[in-house]
Design an enzyme around this catalytic site. Structure first.
Site, PDB file in Angstrom:
ATOM      1  N   ARG A 177      58.850  64.055   5.189  1.00 22.15           N
ATOM      2  CA  ARG A 177      59.154  62.961   4.280  1.00 22.15           C
ATOM      3  C   ARG A 177      58.834  61.628   4.955  1.00 22.15           C
ATOM      4  NH1 ARG A 177      63.231  64.660   0.459  1.00 22.15           N
ATOM      5  NH2 ARG A 177      64.497  62.791   0.729  1.00 22.15           N
ATOM      6  N   GLY A 223      57.427  58.922   0.040  1.00 21.01           N
ATOM      7  CA  GLY A 223      56.547  60.070  -0.146  1.00 21.01           C
ATOM      8  C   GLY A 223      57.066  61.282   0.593  1.00 21.01           C
ATOM      9  N   ASP A 272      41.858  66.094   8.752  1.00 25.49           N
ATOM     10  CA  ASP A 272      42.481  66.077   7.424  1.00 25.49           C
ATOM     11  C   ASP A 272      42.076  64.830   6.648  1.00 25.49           C
ATOM     12  OD1 ASP A 272      43.940  67.380   5.501  1.00 25.49           O
ATOM     13  OD2 ASP A 272      45.853  66.526   6.088  1.00 25.49           O
TER      14      ASP A 272
END
Length: 672
Positions: free
Chosen positions: A361, A355, A473
């Site tokens: 990354r 991902g 988040d």
């Protein structure tokens, strides 16, 4: 028959000796019926093995019957004197890397509920450390220096009462005489050591001695404390051992044990104790023979070889060079060498990439020593500003332990990047199942369980740890699924910490559009209320199978998810907002509860939102969610759903989708 019974008794007598209640002796543990917990096992030759080389684990072993500590026949003290001696050995997996030690413990519980591994030694957890209700007396043999518990070094003996901060401690060693002739010992040498513990109730004095096995009991104690245990011990207490491992691991053995209440413990016959497994031979002489052979073959050949090795080492050192500053020493146990991460990912090969997004990354890796599967996130940190605070918080959060949090295992700094190492979840993120058609499609029961899992993890962050952790988040792409499709909250790259009862600090406004509470853009303060707002958006996207915000390929306005659910509620058909991929197969009452709870959590007024404890109670059906008049809720929520478009954001990372005019979701444009 009498002869047979006599022979059986004669056979078992050398192993176990027990007299009156509160007095027993074990020379090995083959015929014992100890209460075992965690990794603990009894080996074939009678050793009590508390832990093996498994990392982040614990083991308990307790004498099966409770000892009566507050009903002694002796006068003058509610708690009697006691004496115990045992022989143990710690064999680390790697030399000089402890993990984390063992302890002799007196406690009301045989299984020490809620206890944690690593620096907790399997005795306590962060939440109950220091509580008088623990009723814990322990002698720790600690092989890791833990700053937060004021440890003096990584090789010490400490006296603990209700807390992992010792009343008194000393570097391991023994006095050969009363004149102070001190000999230092190493707990991690893998050798058999003997401990003597004596409590004098009349003088309320607790003494601890330690020496190599087959060495007489030292004349002077290594460490002593004056402590009245009558205020600690309950009527009935269990006695035994606890051990734990952390980032480093070791085998913790007990070979023999003797205990006596109101008297001196029987001396152990060391000749009858089982043997410690031999440590592997390293064949140290091999390298010497090779060097001598090369020297005999010719000085020139040896010189070429040495120069080649030096050149290779220089190139390798430069390739794997890390950023390491003096202040990072206190976070040492959480730092992972870059070379291990390089090997784990086969040089960060693109085939291991799983991902990528706004924060870097992510690679899948297999750690070369433990063979554990991990996820490694590479983040750029070209600016030095704030890196010390960030690393401090990362190190703190690596100590978070909850079944619904993805474990942050450690970090590494190299050149211009920071690498974070997590447990690997092979089923990936929840958003792949919701928005990208990953099979199998999630059923209602699976979605409802994931929602409750994430709620439990977030409750732990807000209330269950030593500090308040604000995630900042929360969204479907940051929820990973384990082998059983259970939900685990992940990605603490934006998380912030503050002490319970204190006010959070103003920070940059970062997060994902659609999940940001309206007050965040005005105050710049991330709080538990802003996390609850994001959790409300998460509830709606899981149930509806839609992202909180979507954009049309044309120019027409597309209503936000909060507004859509509110409109369905106004029409009296709120369940029609549910993801059509479930084909109408869901629990209507549960689905309606989650949708209304999502709207309540998304309320623009922070004080109106529930706490995560209330959310968990509503989802667990242990409390009834208050009635919400639509008239007082719908209009304000509809207005606030678009109030997050502020120019004050320090950074934002969209988790939105582009849709066609019929508002059906397609591939997300960007998510991290």
């Amino acid at each position: 028959m009498p002869l047979l019974l006599f022979l059986l008794l004669l056979f078992f007598t050398p192993l176990i000796h027990a007299t009156a209640a509160g007095e027993f002796t074990f020379h090995g543990f083959t015929a014992s019926n100890f209460s075992l917990n965690g990794l603990t096992q009894i080996t074939s030759n009678g050793l009590l093995l508390l832990t093996n080389n498994t990392k982040e684990a614990l083991g308990h072993a307790f004498y099966p019957a409770p000892i009566n500590f507050n009903n002694s026949s002796r006068l003058g003290s509610a708690t009697p004197s006691f004496s115990t001696t045992f022989v143990f050995a710690i064999v680390p997996q790697y030399p000089d890397v402890g993990g984390h030690g063992l302890a002799f413990a007196i406690t009301p519980w045989k299984d020490l509920p809620g206890s944690m591994p690593s620096q907790h030694l399997g005795l306590l957890s962060d939440s109950d450390n220091g509580n008088s209700s623990n009723h814990l007396i322990a002698i720790e043999l600690d092989t890791v220096k833990t700053i937060e518990y004021n440890d003096i070094d990584n090789n010490h003996v400490g006296i603990d009462v209700n807390s992992l901060i010792s009343l008194n401690s000393s570097t391991v060693g023994y006095y050969k005489s009363m004149m102070g002739d001190f000999t230092k010992l190493n707990l991690m040498a893998g050798d058999a050591l003997q401990v003597w513990i004596n409590y004098d109730a009349d003088n309320t004095r607790l003494d601890v001695r330690i020496a190599p096995a087959k060495t007489p009991k030292p004349a002077a104690p290594l460490v002593s404390s004056t402590v009245n245990l009558s205020h600690v011990a309950l009527n009935e207490m269990y006695v035994g051992f606890s051990a734990s491992t952390g980032a480093g691991s070791a085998r913790h053995y007990v070979l023999g044990w003797s205990f006596s209440l109101d008297g001196e413990a029987q001396a152990l016959d060391l000749s009858r104790l089982p043997s410690i497994p031999k440590k592997g031979n390293t064949k140290k002489g091999t390298s010497v023979i090779v060097i001598v052979g090369l020297a005999l073959a010719g000085f020139s050949l040896l010189l070429i070889l040495v120069l080649s090795i030096l050149f290779f080492c220089h190139k390798r050192r430069k390739k794997f060079q890390e950023v390491r500053e003096d202040w990072e020493l206190e976070y040492g146990p959480h730092r992972i060498p870059y070379v291990e991460l390089y090997k784990a990912t086969k040089g960060f090969n693109e085939t291991n990439l799983v991902g990528s997004g706004g924060f870097g990354r992510v690679y899948k890796g297999v750690m070369p020593k433990s063979r554990a599967e991990v996820a490694i996130k590479r983040i750029s940190h070209n600016s030095k500003q704030g890196i010390r605070e960030f690393v401090s918080e990362i190190a703190s959060m690596s100590r978070l332990r909850h079944r619904n949090l993805v474990q942050l295992l450690g970090y590494c700094r190299r050149q211009g990047e920071l690498l974070l190492v997590y447990d690997f979840m092979k089923n990936g993120s929840l958003d792949k199942f919701l928005f990208e058609g990953k099979e199998p499609s999630l059923s209602w029961d699976q979605r409802f369980k994931i929602i409750k899992d994430v709620a439990a993890g977030l409750l732990y962050l807000h209330e269950g740890w030593e500090q308040v952790v604000i995630h900042r988040d929360i969204k479907a792409s940051n929820v990973l699924l384990d082998d059983n499709l259970g939900g685990k909250l992940s990605d603490f790259g934006l998380a912030r910490l503050y002490d319970h009862g204190s006010n959070p600090k103003t920070t940059h406004i970062v997060g994902t559009l659609g999940y940001l509470a309206p007050e965040f853009s005005k105050t710049g303060k991330a709080t538990t209320c802003t996390d609850v707002f994001a959790f409300g958006a998460f509830l709606l996207e899981v149930v509806c199978g839609r992202r909180p915000m979507e954009f049309s390929s044309g120019h027409e306005d597309v209503p936000g998810l909060v507004e859509l659910v509110t409109e369905w509620w106004e029409k009296g058909r709120i369940v029609e907002a549910i993801d059509p991929n479930m084909n109408g197969s869901f629990n209507v009452e549960e689905a309606e509860l989650v949708l209304k709870l999502g709207l309540l959590c998304s309320h623009p007024e922070p004080t109106t939102r529930p706490s995560m404890r209330q959310v968990a109670q509503y989802l667990g059906n242990t409390a009834r969610m208050p009635d919400m008049p639509l008239a007082s809720l719908g209009g304000s929520i509809r207005f606030a759903s678009f109030d997050v478009f502020s120019n004050d954001f320090g950074a934002s990372f969209p988790s939105t989708a582009e849709v066609t005019s019929d508002h059906q979701s397609s591939t997300p444009t960007n998510s991290h």
